[in-house]
Write a protein that holds these residues in place. Structure first.
Motif, PDB file in Angstrom:
ATOM      1  N   GLN A  40       6.487   4.275   2.318  1.00 14.64           N
ATOM      2  CA  GLN A  40       7.519   3.363   1.830  1.00 14.64           C
ATOM      3  C   GLN A  40       7.596   2.093   2.677  1.00 14.64           C
ATOM      4  OE1 GLN A  40      10.089   3.293  -0.498  1.00 14.64           O
ATOM      5  NE2 GLN A  40       9.600   5.144  -1.629  1.00 14.64           N
ATOM      6  N   SER A  69       7.229   8.885   0.755  1.00 12.21           N
ATOM      7  CA  SER A  69       8.143   8.369   1.782  1.00 12.21           C
ATOM      8  C   SER A  69       7.398   7.847   3.005  1.00 12.21           C
ATOM      9  CB  SER A  69       9.140   9.453   2.195  1.00 12.21           C
ATOM     10  OG  SER A  69       8.448  10.608   2.650  1.00 12.21           O
ATOM     11  N   LYS A  70       6.276   8.494   3.348  1.00 16.07           N
ATOM     12  CA  LYS A  70       5.538   8.050   4.532  1.00 16.07           C
ATOM     13  C   LYS A  70       4.914   6.668   4.340  1.00 16.07           C
ATOM     14  CE  LYS A  70       1.261  10.400   3.125  1.00 16.07           C
ATOM     15  NZ  LYS A  70       0.248  11.415   3.508  1.00 16.07           N
ATOM     16  N   ASP A  84      10.173   4.234  -6.208  1.00 18.36           N
ATOM     17  CA  ASP A  84      10.711   5.598  -6.168  1.00 18.36           C
ATOM     18  C   ASP A  84       9.621   6.667  -6.226  1.00 18.36           C
ATOM     19  OD1 ASP A  84      13.260   4.619  -5.999  1.00 18.36           O
ATOM     20  OD2 ASP A  84      13.683   4.774  -8.137  1.00 18.36           O
ATOM     21  N   SER A  89      17.900  -0.091   2.498  1.00 21.87           N
ATOM     22  CA  SER A  89      17.290   0.838   3.430  1.00 21.87           C
ATOM     23  C   SER A  89      16.885   0.073   4.685  1.00 21.87           C
ATOM     24  CB  SER A  89      16.049   1.472   2.791  1.00 21.87           C
ATOM     25  OG  SER A  89      15.038   0.498   2.619  1.00 21.87           O
TER      26      SER A  89
END
Length: 681
Positions: A269, A266-267, A262, A416
């Protein structure tokens, strides 16, 4: 199903040096402990001795003594924790190490209650500064030390290893300890220990275990992970897998990084998740049976070489073995004198055994991490979701029964895109399927013949059981095409059936039965939902259920009842299944009316609702087994049991679900009355 990582399992324990013979012998012989004059009182008294050597030997004796369960109560009564704790900061490094080792063994052998008590008795107060001092001593920025300083550095690493193991054990059992860990900034010290992986993999593995524990569901600690901390983890994940210990290290660090997902940008992940699952895939790729055989052969070669060296040395000195010498067996053709020294009382130092153990532990851990990757915070296997809302009883019952597809519902799982892609790209499903097979018979046979290797048989079985649990998650999560399509699922069902019915007595293997019944349940549920033909014969089905319902495990009983509900609901829509449906109905009625657990009773009633909700064969079967009259008679009994037994024995969620089952029962009775009236008109 929720997270599966087992919270307690057998730990490697501290092995004190063999130079304190009197104290260790007293502890080792103290199996019949007396309340007042056993070895505990004497050893605890010596902790205050002015001589550092005496204090060290007393700690070493206690490290052995705490491994004997009868000793734990007496040590607790004599405040062993409060008396050992200050020695973590003793001026003598040797005393610090043995004191930390004794406390480590106490935490590993004592379980949750002992660890909670250790925190209550303030063990964290000396442990935290000890870790900080060790961290300072491990600082890699110091100039290269002289020889004597190198020895001191080695002592610091040994102390750190015992201290981190103690911290790990306590944090795994006590949320209060985790809070102290977070508040006192212990993260930096543990990361420093992890960073020693190039030169001290044992210390790094201990640190990785600790980090995996404290980072789970700990948002406050996650905020303390900056770029330098993440770089340490990344370096450990990239370490070459030069030994099984390094494979275990990489697996544990991968689990820690998953806990930190978490806070990862994000780039990054997708790349991070892919790296984690690639490590887990590589761990599962290793043939554990072959490694066990290789390590056992390596041990045999080493022992043969040692025996030959000793024999040559004896001949050179004019010394030979006599019949009176105490002997131990080695590989065929060789016997070697057993050394009658105190170190024989300690766990054997065996690099080959350590390597095999590390691999099996890594594979078990990898499977547990995959389950955590697959599962969000789902309800437990003892909980159900509300299903009904219609006011018309028979119509409401029909709609709910046809809608849930049979059996207990699990909350929806979702992944995801990055995680889903990574799971399939590195072939995790196939590798998990392969691990569900029984362990290599050759490896099991070799280990069973050696007392020191025999515990590996249990570890090999545990890998299989964890794979079966992991299989449940994957089957519930992934689309059929990502599992290999309908033929693959049918082959898997056949494989699980073969595994199941190859056991001579199912009830003697509770862990296996729970794991495989859960896997079968998930697989049959998926196959039923996709209208894929199932492979178990009615005779196999009833054999499984008769064995499973005798289990003392509520989980096993819930699984087999659910399997009956799933299979019966499929058969109810087919022709020629009347006799099988009658057998299923009678079995479920008996479980519903006689099982001591209301959770199992509720599941059995749900299964009855599923099986007899629709279909002409099901309607005829329900009339012939007098299902309506049996349920009418049981209805007030069920209400009374919920009222009398519910509070105190079951959680609020379970009580809510049981109340829902009670409502469903009333609606099902109304539906069956309509069926019977129509058929007998």
């Amino acid at each position: 199903m929720g997270k599966s990582r087992t919270k307690r399992f057998k730990r490697p324990q501290f092995s004190p040096a063999g130079d304190c013979q009197a104290e260790l012998a007293a502890a080792a012989n103290g199996t019949e402990l007396e309340e007042d004059d056993g070895p505990a009182a004497e050893l605890l008294e010596k902790l205050q001795h002015p001589s550092a050597e005496v204090r060290e030997c007393a700690c070493a004796g206690l490290a052995r003594l705490v491994q004997q369960r009868p000793a734990l109560r007496g040590l607790a009564r004599r405040e062993a924790v409060r008396r050992l704790g200050p020695l973590l900061l003793d001026p003598s490094l040797a005393v610090r190490e043995t004191a930390a080792g004794a406390l480590r063994n106490l935490s590993a052998c004592g379980g949750f209650e002992v660890c909670d008590d250790m925190v209550a008795k303030d063990i964290m107060t000396p442990l935290v500064p000890l870790l900080r001092e060790c961290s300072d001593g491990l600082d890699s920025n110091q100039p290269p030390p002289r020889e004597e300083k190198e020895q001191s550095r080695s002592s610091v690493e040994n102390i750190a290893n015992e201290a981190v193991n103690l911290l790990w054990n306590i944090c795994e059992c006590s949320s209060r300890a985790v809070s102290i860990f977070t508040r006192e900034g212990c993260l930096e010290s543990v990361l420093k220990c992890l960073s020693r992986f190039p030169t001290n993999v044992d210390l790094a593995v201990s640190a990785a275990y600790c980090l995996q524990t404290v980072t789970e569901d700990n948002p406050e600690l996650l905020r303390a992970f900056g770029a330098p901390a993440l770089q340490v983890l990344e370096a450990a994940m990239r370490a070459p897998a030069s030994s099984m210990a390094y494979i275990l290290l990489k697996t544990l660090v991968a689990g820690t990084v998953w806990n930190l997902k978490d806070i990862i940008p994000s780039k990054s992940q997708a790349e991070t998740i892919s790296a984690i699952l690639k490590i887990l895939s590589e761990v599962l790729d290793v043939d554990a049976g072959a490694v066990v055989m290789q390590m056992k052969e390596a041990e045999a070669q080493r022992l043969r070489a040692a025996a030959e060296t000793e024999e040559r040395s004896g001949k050179a000195n004019g010394v030979g073995l006599t019949d009176d010498d105490e002997m131990e067996e080695t590989p065929p053709g060789r016997r070697v004198r057993r050394k009658t020294m105190i170190s024989d009382l300690l766990p054997p130092t065996n690099e080959e055994l350590r390597e095999a153990t590390a691999l099996l532990t890594a594979q078990q851990t990898a499977l547990e991490i995959i389950v955590n990757v697959c599962c969000s915070e789902d309800p437990s296997d003892d909980e159900w979701e509300e299903e009904l809302s219609s006011s018309d009883e028979s119509e409401a019952f029909m709609e709910s029964s046809l809608g849930d597809g049979g059996g207990q519902l699990l909350s929806p799982l979702c992944l995801s895109h990055e995680t889903h892609a990574a799971l399939t790209n590195v072939h995790i499903p196939r590798k998990v399927f392969e691990k569900t097979a029984f362990p290599s018979s050759a490896a099991v046979d070799v280990c069973s013949r050696s007392p020191t290797w025999k515990p590996l048989v249990r570890k090999m079985n545990t890998v299989q059981w964890r794979a079966l649990v992991c299989l449940q998650s994957l089957v519930s999560l992934l689309e059929v095409e990502h599992l290999g399509g309908a033929p693959a699922l049918q082959a898997l069902a056949q494989h699980l059936s073969t595994l199941l019915f190859s056991q001579p007595d199912l009830t003697e293997h509770a862990d296996f039965l729970e794991a495989i019944s859960g896997a079968l349940r998930a697989l049959l549920q998926t196959m039923a939902a996709k209208n894929i033909a199932q492979c178990m014969t009615p005779d196999q089905l009833m054999t499984l259920c008769r064995a499973g319902i005798q289990s003392g495990s509520v989980g096993v009983r819930v699984n087999v009842v659910s399997i009956l509900g799933i299979t019966g609901s499929v058969l109810a829509k087919e022709d020629g299944a009347l006799e099988t449906l009658k057998a299923i109905g009678c079995f479920l009625l008996e479980v519903a009316t006689k099982d001591p657990s209301l959770v199992v009773v509720g599941e059995a009633l749900d299964a009855l609702f599923d099986v007899f909700a629709d279909g002409s064969e099901a309607e005829r079967a329900s009339v012939q087994i007098r299902l309506l009259s049996a349920l009418k008679e049981f209805q007030p009994v069920f209400k009374m049991k919920i009222r009398k037994e519910g509070k105190g024995r079951y959680s609020p969620d379970q009580l809510c679900v049981l109340d829902n089952v009670k409502t469903n029962l009333r609606r099902f009775v109304a539906y069956q009355e309509a069926v019977e009236k129509r058929l007998t008109a």
